[in-house]
Design a protein around this motif. Sequence first.
Motif, mmCIF file in Angstrom:
data_model
loop_
_atom_site.group_PDB
_atom_site.id
_atom_site.type_symbol
_atom_site.label_atom_id
_atom_site.label_comp_id
_atom_site.label_asym_id
_atom_site.label_seq_id
_atom_site.Cartn_x
_atom_site.Cartn_y
_atom_site.Cartn_z
ATOM 1 N N HIS B 29 22.528 42.250 44.200
ATOM 2 C CA HIS B 29 23.989 42.263 44.095
ATOM 3 C C HIS B 29 24.447 41.320 42.991
ATOM 4 N N SER B 30 25.328 41.820 42.151
ATOM 5 C CA SER B 30 25.813 40.990 41.046
ATOM 6 C C SER B 30 27.309 40.689 41.160
ATOM 7 N N HIS B 31 27.927 41.162 42.243
ATOM 8 C CA HIS B 31 29.358 40.930 42.448
ATOM 9 C C HIS B 31 29.521 39.994 43.641
ATOM 10 N N VAL B 32 30.308 38.940 43.445
ATOM 11 C CA VAL B 32 30.530 37.954 44.497
ATOM 12 C C VAL B 32 32.034 37.763 44.713
ATOM 13 N N TYR B 33 32.413 37.646 45.970
ATOM 14 C CA TYR B 33 33.816 37.468 46.346
ATOM 15 C C TYR B 33 33.906 36.286 47.303
ATOM 16 N N TRP B 34 34.990 35.558 47.184
ATOM 17 C CA TRP B 34 35.267 34.488 48.141
ATOM 18 C C TRP B 34 36.574 34.808 48.880
ATOM 19 N N TYR B 35 36.522 34.588 50.207
ATOM 20 C CA TYR B 35 37.691 34.785 51.057
ATOM 21 C C TYR B 35 37.868 33.536 51.915
ATOM 22 N N ARG B 36 39.098 33.313 52.331
ATOM 23 C CA ARG B 36 39.389 32.189 53.225
ATOM 24 C C ARG B 36 40.066 32.731 54.481
ATOM 25 N N GLN B 37 39.671 32.194 55.627
ATOM 26 C CA GLN B 37 40.299 32.578 56.878
ATOM 27 C C GLN B 37 40.871 31.344 57.553
ATOM 28 N N LEU B 38 42.182 31.335 57.677
ATOM 29 C CA LEU B 38 42.855 30.283 58.430
ATOM 30 C C LEU B 38 42.859 30.665 59.904
ATOM 31 N N PRO B 39 43.042 29.715 60.809
ATOM 32 C CA PRO B 39 43.053 30.028 62.244
ATOM 33 C C PRO B 39 44.065 31.119 62.578
ATOM 34 N N GLU B 40 43.640 32.058 63.394
ATOM 35 C CA GLU B 40 44.487 33.159 63.875
ATOM 36 C C GLU B 40 44.955 34.084 62.752
ATOM 37 N N GLU B 41 44.299 34.061 61.630
ATOM 38 C CA GLU B 41 44.683 34.909 60.502
ATOM 39 C C GLU B 41 43.514 35.796 60.095
ATOM 40 N N GLY B 42 43.826 36.811 59.293
ATOM 41 C CA GLY B 42 42.775 37.609 58.677
ATOM 42 C C GLY B 42 42.221 36.895 57.465
ATOM 43 N N LEU B 43 41.223 37.515 56.855
ATOM 44 C CA LEU B 43 40.637 36.944 55.662
ATOM 45 C C LEU B 43 41.547 37.190 54.461
ATOM 46 N N LYS B 44 41.691 36.166 53.627
ATOM 47 C CA LYS B 44 42.519 36.288 52.431
ATOM 48 C C LYS B 44 41.631 36.174 51.200
ATOM 49 N N PHE B 45 41.757 37.135 50.308
ATOM 50 C CA PHE B 45 40.988 37.132 49.069
ATOM 51 C C PHE B 45 41.336 35.913 48.218
ATOM 52 N N MET B 46 40.290 35.325 47.634
ATOM 53 C CA MET B 46 40.516 34.214 46.724
ATOM 54 C C MET B 46 40.109 34.578 45.293
ATOM 55 N N VAL B 47 38.839 34.977 45.121
ATOM 56 C CA VAL B 47 38.334 35.175 43.763
ATOM 57 C C VAL B 47 37.178 36.163 43.782
ATOM 58 N N TYR B 48 37.053 36.890 42.654
ATOM 59 C CA TYR B 48 35.985 37.872 42.474
ATOM 60 C C TYR B 48 35.266 37.526 41.179
ATOM 61 N N LEU B 49 33.942 37.386 41.270
ATOM 62 C CA LEU B 49 33.156 36.979 40.106
ATOM 63 C C LEU B 49 31.967 37.914 39.906
ATOM 64 N N GLN B 50 31.603 38.070 38.654
ATOM 65 C CA GLN B 50 30.309 38.609 38.297
ATOM 66 C C GLN B 50 29.580 37.501 37.545
ATOM 67 N N LYS B 51 28.329 37.712 37.239
ATOM 68 C CA LYS B 51 27.539 36.669 36.594
ATOM 69 C C LYS B 51 28.265 36.111 35.362
ATOM 70 N N GLU B 52 28.552 34.812 35.421
ATOM 71 C CA GLU B 52 29.164 34.059 34.318
ATOM 72 C C GLU B 52 30.589 34.497 34.000
ATOM 73 N N ASN B 53 31.197 35.323 34.837
ATOM 74 C CA ASN B 53 32.558 35.782 34.554
ATOM 75 C C ASN B 53 33.416 35.759 35.807
ATOM 76 N N ILE B 54 34.641 35.287 35.668
ATOM 77 C CA ILE B 54 35.645 35.421 36.717
ATOM 78 C C ILE B 54 36.435 36.689 36.419
ATOM 79 N N ILE B 55 36.380 37.646 37.359
ATOM 80 C CA ILE B 55 37.022 38.936 37.126
ATOM 81 C C ILE B 55 38.462 38.936 37.647
#
Lengths: 113, 112
Positions: B29-55
């Motif tokens: 896999h070359s695609h990475v995503y970060w999500y944050r989940q606060l209490p009682e909430e769904g996951l919220k997208f933060m950032v999507y990256l590929q190798k050496e690049n922020i997409i």
Amino acid sequence: DQQVKQNSPSLSVQEGRISILNCDYTNSMFDYFLWYKKYPAEGPTFLISISSIKDKNEDGRFTVFLNKSAKHLSLHIVPSQPGDSAVYFCAARGKGGSEKLVFGKGMKLTVNP
Amino acid sequence: NAGVMQNPRHLVRRRGQEARLRCSPMKGHSHVYWYRQLPEEGLKFMVYLQKENIIDESGMPKERFSAEFPKEGPSILRIQQVVRGDSAAYFCASSHRLDEQFFGPGTRLTVL
């Protein structure tokens, strides 16, 4: 601005019966929908997905239905098993190369033996 | 075939310290995503990256947060000068091109 809504926070069903989990969305640019299951202290696990060109997708006990005109999808689990007890998240992905998923707040399913 | 790996699983920081969260995607896999989940909430997208690049970093707070996915090694989510509101579960996901995203077990950050 909640673009993906799971309006029922919880559902309790009896083992062997059908579980129906609902999800509504507001953004007509979404073209791909997914369901994830999550146990406490673990990451979400992918269950099943559906493209906007379809209205139904089935995988074993899990079936997802999509009604684009109503902007509504549902996950059917039949028969329900106690191991299905978890929090279920509906997620959507937009067109145009955006890969981010937009999640609903989740719904806790409890399947009683 | 190892899944998505995240470490540490639990991280405790005092206000003002730095937090570094690591994510190793699934093999191939070359695609990475970060999500944050606060209490009682769904996951919220933060950032999507590929190798050496922020997409796509449209979900990242403008200050104190940064992410990278170097040519070698894991993806890193870095939070500088943490505040109590940063306490959450941070999930990393990876995918192969446009396929489904597979999630790691998460890092639970607690800011004292």
